[in-house]
Design a protein around this motif. Structure first.
Motif, PDB file in Angstrom:
ATOM      1  N   LEU A   1       0.836  -1.188   0.000  1.00  0.00           N
ATOM      2  CA  LEU A   1       0.000   0.000   0.000  1.00  0.00           C
ATOM      3  C   LEU A   1       0.875   1.244   0.000  1.00  0.00           C
ATOM      4  N   GLN A   2       0.499   2.219  -0.810  1.00  0.00           N
ATOM      5  CA  GLN A   2       1.239   3.468  -0.904  1.00  0.00           C
ATOM      6  C   GLN A   2       0.262   4.623  -0.734  1.00  0.00           C
ATOM      7  N   ALA A   3       0.383   5.325   0.392  1.00  0.00           N
ATOM      8  CA  ALA A   3      -0.496   6.456   0.664  1.00  0.00           C
ATOM      9  C   ALA A   3       0.135   7.753   0.186  1.00  0.00           C
ATOM     10  N   SER A   4      -0.715   8.665  -0.257  1.00  0.00           N
ATOM     11  CA  SER A   4      -0.241   9.966  -0.709  1.00  0.00           C
ATOM     12  C   SER A   4      -1.331  11.006  -0.524  1.00  0.00           C
ATOM     13  N   GLY A   5      -0.963  12.274  -0.710  1.00  0.00           N
ATOM     14  CA  GLY A   5      -1.952  13.337  -0.679  1.00  0.00           C
ATOM     15  C   GLY A   5      -1.937  14.210   0.553  1.00  0.00           C
ATOM     16  N   GLY A   6      -1.112  13.874   1.523  1.00  0.00           N
ATOM     17  CA  GLY A   6      -1.050  14.680   2.720  1.00  0.00           C
ATOM     18  C   GLY A   6      -0.415  16.033   2.447  1.00  0.00           C
ATOM     19  N   GLY A   7      -0.512  16.928   3.425  1.00  0.00           N
ATOM     20  CA  GLY A   7       0.074  18.236   3.274  1.00  0.00           C
ATOM     21  C   GLY A   7      -0.394  19.178   4.353  1.00  0.00           C
ATOM     22  N   LEU A   8      -0.111  20.443   4.147  1.00  0.00           N
ATOM     23  CA  LEU A   8      -0.492  21.492   5.089  1.00  0.00           C
ATOM     24  C   LEU A   8      -1.700  22.241   4.536  1.00  0.00           C
ATOM     25  N   VAL A   9      -2.710  22.404   5.376  1.00  0.00           N
ATOM     26  CA  VAL A   9      -3.924  23.086   4.948  1.00  0.00           C
ATOM     27  C   VAL A   9      -4.453  23.902   6.120  1.00  0.00           C
ATOM     28  N   GLN A  10      -5.140  24.983   5.808  1.00  0.00           N
ATOM     29  CA  GLN A  10      -5.744  25.793   6.860  1.00  0.00           C
ATOM     30  C   GLN A  10      -7.037  25.151   7.335  1.00  0.00           C
ATOM     31  N   ALA A  11      -7.403  25.472   8.542  1.00  0.00           N
ATOM     32  CA  ALA A  11      -8.673  24.977   9.082  1.00  0.00           C
ATOM     33  C   ALA A  11      -9.815  25.382   8.160  1.00  0.00           C
ATOM     34  N   GLY A  12     -10.715  24.439   7.937  1.00  0.00           N
ATOM     35  CA  GLY A  12     -11.822  24.663   7.023  1.00  0.00           C
ATOM     36  C   GLY A  12     -11.544  24.207   5.604  1.00  0.00           C
ATOM     37  N   GLY A  13     -10.292  23.895   5.327  1.00  0.00           N
ATOM     38  CA  GLY A  13      -9.913  23.473   3.992  1.00  0.00           C
ATOM     39  C   GLY A  13     -10.144  21.992   3.754  1.00  0.00           C
ATOM     40  N   SER A  14      -9.681  21.532   2.597  1.00  0.00           N
ATOM     41  CA  SER A  14      -9.906  20.148   2.174  1.00  0.00           C
ATOM     42  C   SER A  14      -8.611  19.522   1.680  1.00  0.00           C
TER      43      SER A  14
END
Length: 125
Positions: A3-16
């Protein structure tokens, strides 16, 4: 299965954010898939899971109504769409696979045999 997970990052509250988990192997469609997360100093906790067919989904109360799990059997992927993110959603997110044909979908880590490497989600206030 790998399994290879991706897509994480830094986002502001309320974001997606949208996390993806790519699975190797031709038997992906027979696995129950789940997402878990682990915040610093905390135990790993259940986030969401989907049945082998994708027809049934399960969510932790803390994410219900904000997160959506889905799977694309043809592409061997399972996704986690995360909306209305909160600072308390900050964690390393792991995808997991359960290869056994059970009558229930597991919501605890011990149901799952295969784990991805994790992807970090940071939600700033």
């Amino acid at each position: 299965v790998q399994l290879q997970a991706s897509g994480g990052g830094l986002v502001q509250a309320g974001g997606s954010l949208r996390l993806s988990c790519a699975a190797s192997g031709r038997t992906f469609g027979t696995y129950t898939m789940g997402w878990f997360r682990q915040a610093p100093g905390m135990e790993r906790e259940f986030v969401a899971a989907t049945s082998r067919s994708g027809g049934s989904t399960y969510y932790a109360d803390s994410v219900k109504g904000r997160f959506t799990i889905s799977r694309d059997i043809a592409k061997n992927t399972v996704n986690l769409q995360m909306n209305s993110l909160k600072p308390e959603d900050t964690a390393v997110y792991y995808c997991a696979a359960d290869r056994w044909s059970r009558t229930v979908v597991g919501t605890t880590a011990d149901f799952y045999q295969y784990w991805g490497q994790g992807t970090l989600v940071t939600v700033s206030s």
